[in-house]
Design a protein around this motif. Structure first.
Motif, short mmCIF file in Angstrom:
data_model
loop_
_atom_site.label_atom_id
_atom_site.label_comp_id
_atom_site.label_asym_id
_atom_site.label_seq_id
_atom_site.Cartn_x
_atom_site.Cartn_y
_atom_site.Cartn_z
N ARG A 1 0.93 -0.99 0.11
CA ARG A 1 0.11 0.01 0.07
C ARG A 1 1.01 1.30 -0.18
O ARG A 1 2.02 1.22 0.48
CB ARG A 1 -0.95 0.01 1.44
CG ARG A 1 -0.35 0.02 2.57
CD ARG A 1 -1.53 -0.45 3.53
NE ARG A 1 -1.10 -0.52 5.02
CZ ARG A 1 -0.68 -1.93 5.37
NH1 ARG A 1 -0.66 -2.65 4.67
NH2 ARG A 1 -0.25 -2.26 6.62
N THR B 1 1.24 6.80 11.64
CA THR B 1 1.33 5.37 11.35
C THR B 1 -0.23 4.78 10.67
O THR B 1 -1.00 5.29 10.93
CB THR B 1 1.95 4.68 12.48
OG1 THR B 1 0.86 4.47 13.54
CG2 THR B 1 3.13 4.81 12.83
N SER B 2 0.09 3.81 10.04
CA SER B 2 -1.17 3.29 9.52
C SER B 2 -2.28 2.86 10.50
O SER B 2 -3.24 2.74 10.31
CB SER B 2 -0.73 1.99 8.52
OG SER B 2 -0.28 0.90 9.30
N GLY C 1 1.41 2.70 4.14
CA GLY C 1 0.25 3.13 4.66
C GLY C 1 0.55 4.32 5.85
O GLY C 1 -0.19 5.19 6.29
N ASP C 2 1.60 4.85 5.97
CA ASP C 2 2.09 5.82 6.85
C ASP C 2 1.77 6.99 6.05
O ASP C 2 2.06 7.06 4.94
CB ASP C 2 3.71 5.71 7.28
CG ASP C 2 3.89 4.76 8.45
OD1 ASP C 2 2.98 4.09 8.76
OD2 ASP C 2 5.23 4.68 8.63
#
Length: 179
Positions: free
Chosen positions: A106, A151-152, A169-170
């Motif tokens: 991602r 963070t995700s 995702g971050d």
């Protein structure tokens, strides 16, 4: 005969080095937790119809033939492979051999005072410094000492070092300086 042997030896050596190069850039799938936006590849040996690439949807699911809807968020690729193997073994395929790999991670996101804010494809080994470079670098108004990472899983990291590892995702947030 001698010429063929030397060609085979050279091919073997080049295969060895190319395999080692790929292994060094591979993310450790044993600990990586899947999430929405990751693209996985499911490979079932001798079952072309069951081997495919799928993107994990925003709710963390995929739909896989013969198995149905699978919730993948928070699971490792190995856990997913084991689950699919067990489901296929239960009345569909004798002793299925299933492998799950990450085809595409991602994205990461860079926002705030960078020249090209937006989403960028995650790359194994990505650091904060490299992510900012992907986004074109800091603007003149950027506060280089006030960089945060969300963070995700929603945790906000402040006062992060430029060598801090960025994960899929971050979101990186670059604030504006006052001067």
């Amino acid at each position: 005969m001698r010429n063929i042997a030397s060609i085979l030896w050279a091919l073997g050596i080049s295969l060895f080095f190319s395999t080692n190069a790929l292994a060094s850039t591979k993310v450790n799938d044993d600990h990586y937790l899947l999430g929405p936006g990751d693209q996985i590849q499911i490979l079932v040996y001798n079952e072309a119809d069951l081997s495919m690439k799928l993107i994990i949807d925003q709710s963390g699911n995929i739909i896989y033939p013969l198995v149905g809807k699978l919730q993948l968020t928070g699971k490792t690729p190995d856990q997913v492979a084991t689950y699919i193997r067990n489901k296929l073994k239960d009345g569909f395929i004798n002793n299925p051999m299933v492998t799950v790999i990450i085809a595409k991670f991602r994205d990461i996101y860079v926002s705030g005072e960078v020249k090209l804010p937006g989403s960028y494809q995650y790359q194994p080994g990505l650091t904060l410094e490299k992510a900012i470079a992907l986004a074109g670098g800091f603007t003149d108004r950027a506060d280089r000492d006030d960089v945060e990472i969300r963070t995700s899983n929603g945790q906000l990291l402040t006062d992060v070092s430029s060598t801090k590892t960025v994960n899929p995702g971050d979101t990186i947030i670059i604030d504006q300086s006052f001067f």
